[in-house]
Design a protein around this motif. Structure first.
Motif, PDB file in Angstrom:
ATOM      1  N   ALA A 168      -2.842  47.965  18.196  1.00 13.36           N
ATOM      2  CA  ALA A 168      -1.981  49.145  18.336  1.00 13.36           C
ATOM      3  C   ALA A 168      -2.499  50.062  19.442  1.00 13.36           C
ATOM      4  CB  ALA A 168      -1.909  49.894  17.010  1.00 13.36           C
ATOM      5  N   ILE A 169      -3.804  50.239  19.520  1.00  7.51           N
ATOM      6  CA  ILE A 169      -4.378  51.096  20.550  1.00  7.51           C
ATOM      7  C   ILE A 169      -4.272  50.446  21.925  1.00  7.51           C
ATOM      8  CG2 ILE A 169      -6.511  52.210  21.324  1.00  7.51           C
ATOM      9  CD1 ILE A 169      -5.085  53.525  18.928  1.00  7.51           C
ATOM     10  N   VAL A 170      -4.476  49.139  21.987  1.00  9.44           N
ATOM     11  CA  VAL A 170      -4.338  48.443  23.273  1.00  9.44           C
ATOM     12  C   VAL A 170      -2.896  48.526  23.763  1.00  9.44           C
ATOM     13  CG1 VAL A 170      -4.426  46.166  24.363  1.00  9.44           C
ATOM     14  CG2 VAL A 170      -6.322  46.940  22.952  1.00  9.44           C
ATOM     15  N   TYR A 171      -1.948  48.427  22.846  1.00  7.24           N
ATOM     16  CA  TYR A 171      -0.547  48.575  23.231  1.00  7.24           C
ATOM     17  C   TYR A 171      -0.292  49.962  23.814  1.00  7.24           C
ATOM     18  CZ  TYR A 171       4.510  48.933  22.966  1.00  7.24           C
ATOM     19  OH  TYR A 171       5.825  49.131  23.275  1.00  7.24           O
ATOM     20  N   LEU A 172      -0.811  50.988  23.149  1.00  3.79           N
ATOM     21  CA  LEU A 172      -0.652  52.351  23.670  1.00  3.79           C
ATOM     22  C   LEU A 172      -1.350  52.524  25.008  1.00  3.79           C
ATOM     23  CD1 LEU A 172      -1.000  54.567  20.488  1.00  3.79           C
ATOM     24  CD2 LEU A 172       1.031  54.212  21.877  1.00  3.79           C
ATOM     25  N   MET A 213     -10.707  53.038  16.064  1.00  5.27           N
ATOM     26  CA  MET A 213     -10.083  51.738  15.782  1.00  5.27           C
ATOM     27  C   MET A 213     -10.845  50.615  16.474  1.00  5.27           C
ATOM     28  SD  MET A 213      -7.946  54.284  15.315  1.00  5.27           S
ATOM     29  CE  MET A 213      -7.405  54.804  16.899  1.00  5.27           C
ATOM     30  N   PHE A 214     -11.336  50.877  17.681  1.00  3.79           N
ATOM     31  CA  PHE A 214     -12.123  49.856  18.371  1.00  3.79           C
ATOM     32  C   PHE A 214     -13.467  49.656  17.676  1.00  3.79           C
ATOM     33  CE2 PHE A 214      -9.925  50.530  22.731  1.00  3.79           C
ATOM     34  CZ  PHE A 214      -8.881  49.731  22.326  1.00  3.79           C
ATOM     35  N   THR A 215     -14.057  50.726  17.181  1.00  7.37           N
ATOM     36  CA  THR A 215     -15.314  50.606  16.447  1.00  7.37           C
ATOM     37  C   THR A 215     -15.099  49.795  15.168  1.00  7.37           C
ATOM     38  OG1 THR A 215     -16.003  52.743  17.325  1.00  7.37           O
ATOM     39  CG2 THR A 215     -17.224  51.909  15.428  1.00  7.37           C
ATOM     40  N   PHE A 216     -14.019  50.072  14.446  1.00  3.96           N
ATOM     41  CA  PHE A 216     -13.694  49.299  13.250  1.00  3.96           C
ATOM     42  C   PHE A 216     -13.485  47.832  13.597  1.00  3.96           C
ATOM     43  CE2 PHE A 216     -10.221  47.739  10.387  1.00  3.96           C
ATOM     44  CZ  PHE A 216     -11.019  47.522   9.284  1.00  3.96           C
ATOM     45  N   ASN A 245      -8.342  49.462  34.555  1.00  4.99           N
ATOM     46  CA  ASN A 245      -7.837  48.092  34.507  1.00  4.99           C
ATOM     47  C   ASN A 245      -8.841  47.143  33.849  1.00  4.99           C
ATOM     48  OD1 ASN A 245      -6.046  46.028  34.911  1.00  4.99           O
ATOM     49  ND2 ASN A 245      -6.640  45.680  37.031  1.00  4.99           N
ATOM     50  N   SER A 246     -10.096  47.232  34.236  1.00  4.20           N
ATOM     51  CA  SER A 246     -11.113  46.336  33.682  1.00  4.20           C
ATOM     52  C   SER A 246     -11.293  46.575  32.188  1.00  4.20           C
ATOM     53  CB  SER A 246     -12.441  46.553  34.408  1.00  4.20           C
ATOM     54  OG  SER A 246     -13.472  45.840  33.782  1.00  4.20           O
ATOM     55  N   PHE A 247     -11.270  47.821  31.767  1.00  3.08           N
ATOM     56  CA  PHE A 247     -11.401  48.166  30.359  1.00  3.08           C
ATOM     57  C   PHE A 247     -10.272  47.536  29.547  1.00  3.08           C
ATOM     58  CE2 PHE A 247     -10.420  51.067  26.830  1.00  3.08           C
ATOM     59  CZ  PHE A 247     -11.645  51.101  26.183  1.00  3.08           C
ATOM     60  N   CYS A 248      -9.058  47.656  30.031  1.00  8.55           N
ATOM     61  CA  CYS A 248      -7.906  47.108  29.306  1.00  8.55           C
ATOM     62  C   CYS A 248      -7.905  45.587  29.280  1.00  8.55           C
ATOM     63  CB  CYS A 248      -6.617  47.637  29.925  1.00  8.55           C
ATOM     64  SG  CYS A 248      -6.355  49.379  29.598  1.00  8.55           S
ATOM     65  N   GLU A 249      -8.357  44.962  30.359  1.00  9.43           N
ATOM     66  CA  GLU A 249      -8.412  43.503  30.376  1.00  9.43           C
ATOM     67  C   GLU A 249      -9.403  42.972  29.346  1.00  9.43           C
ATOM     68  OE1 GLU A 249      -9.307  42.392  34.366  1.00  9.43           O
ATOM     69  OE2 GLU A 249      -7.290  42.842  35.100  1.00  9.43           O
ATOM     70  N   ARG A 250     -10.553  43.620  29.245  1.00 11.89           N
ATOM     71  CA  ARG A 250     -11.567  43.169  28.284  1.00 11.89           C
ATOM     72  C   ARG A 250     -11.123  43.407  26.845  1.00 11.89           C
ATOM     73  NH1 ARG A 250     -17.017  42.108  29.879  1.00 11.89           N
ATOM     74  NH2 ARG A 250     -17.597  42.767  27.786  1.00 11.89           N
ATOM     75  N   THR A 251     -10.489  44.550  26.581  1.00 10.59           N
ATOM     76  CA  THR A 251     -10.030  44.800  25.210  1.00 10.59           C
ATOM     77  C   THR A 251      -8.916  43.830  24.829  1.00 10.59           C
ATOM     78  OG1 THR A 251      -8.531  46.545  25.976  1.00 10.59           O
ATOM     79  CG2 THR A 251     -10.701  47.225  25.187  1.00 10.59           C
TER      80      THR A 251
END
Length: 186
Positions: free
Chosen positions: A129-133, A71-74, A151-157
């Motif tokens: 949807a993936i970021v929410y999960l 989903m992130f690639t899309f 934490n850093s990964f989620c903040e950037r996404t």
């Protein structure tokens, strides 16, 4: 004589100002530039997102990357396609500034803008949807929230999603502006 003069003044006041379409076209150009920044910034932010966490020792590490999830690639591909489209549509937007009465090209832009808005919306929705999960997890399916560790990964996404949703809103405004310019009588 007075009746004729009042009729001609009424006709002049009922005609639309010719500069309004040009103003709409200039505003459309500015919105296109802002949407390029939002979509391209989102693609770059998501595409460069990675975080590595050590586990027990240096040799065992957990790594999170955007391309771990399709989903992130899309999302990155959709943002890149929309950014490319917006860059390629800039000359047409400049053409509308110069020739504000052009209708056929404006109709083409309305349809293409709507298609690009749909593509960007689908990519952003899948990624959201993936970021929410990632933030909340799902106890029923044993999907644990990973944002406490990454934490850093989620903040950037999450930040890249904000940019893409801003670009979606700007595309909506551009579609409405083009529709308004098309509905005006020349």
């Amino acid at each position: 004589m007075k009746a004729v003069a009042s009729d001609s003044s009424e006709l002049k006041s009922s005609k639309l100002k010719p500069g309004v379409n040009r103003g709409l076209s200039i505003f459309d150009f500015i919105l296109r530039l802002a949407a390029i920044v939002g979509a391209l910034g989102s693609a770059i932010a998501m595409g460069t997102t990675t975080q590595t966490l050590p586990f027990a020792t240096q040799f065992i590490q957990f790594r999170a990357e955007y391309n771990d999830l399709p989903m992130f690639t899309f999302f990155v591909v959709a943002c890149a396609i929309v950014s490319g489209y917006l860059v390629l549509s800039l000359p047409l937007s400049i053409f509308h500034i110069l020739r504000s009465r052009a209708r056929a090209t404006r109709v083409v832009l309305v349809f293409l803008d709507a298609g690009m808005m749909a593509l960007l919306t689908s990519g952003a929705s899948a990624a959201a949807a993936i970021v929410y999960l990632a933030h909340k997890g799902n106890g029923k399916t044993n999907w644990l929230a990973i944002c406490q560790q990454f934490n850093s990964f989620c903040e950037r996404t999450s930040g890249s999603l904000i940019g893409s949703f801003v670009a979606i809103v700007l595309l909506m405004i551009m579609i409405f502006l083009s529709g308004a310019a098309l509905s005006r009588r020349h």
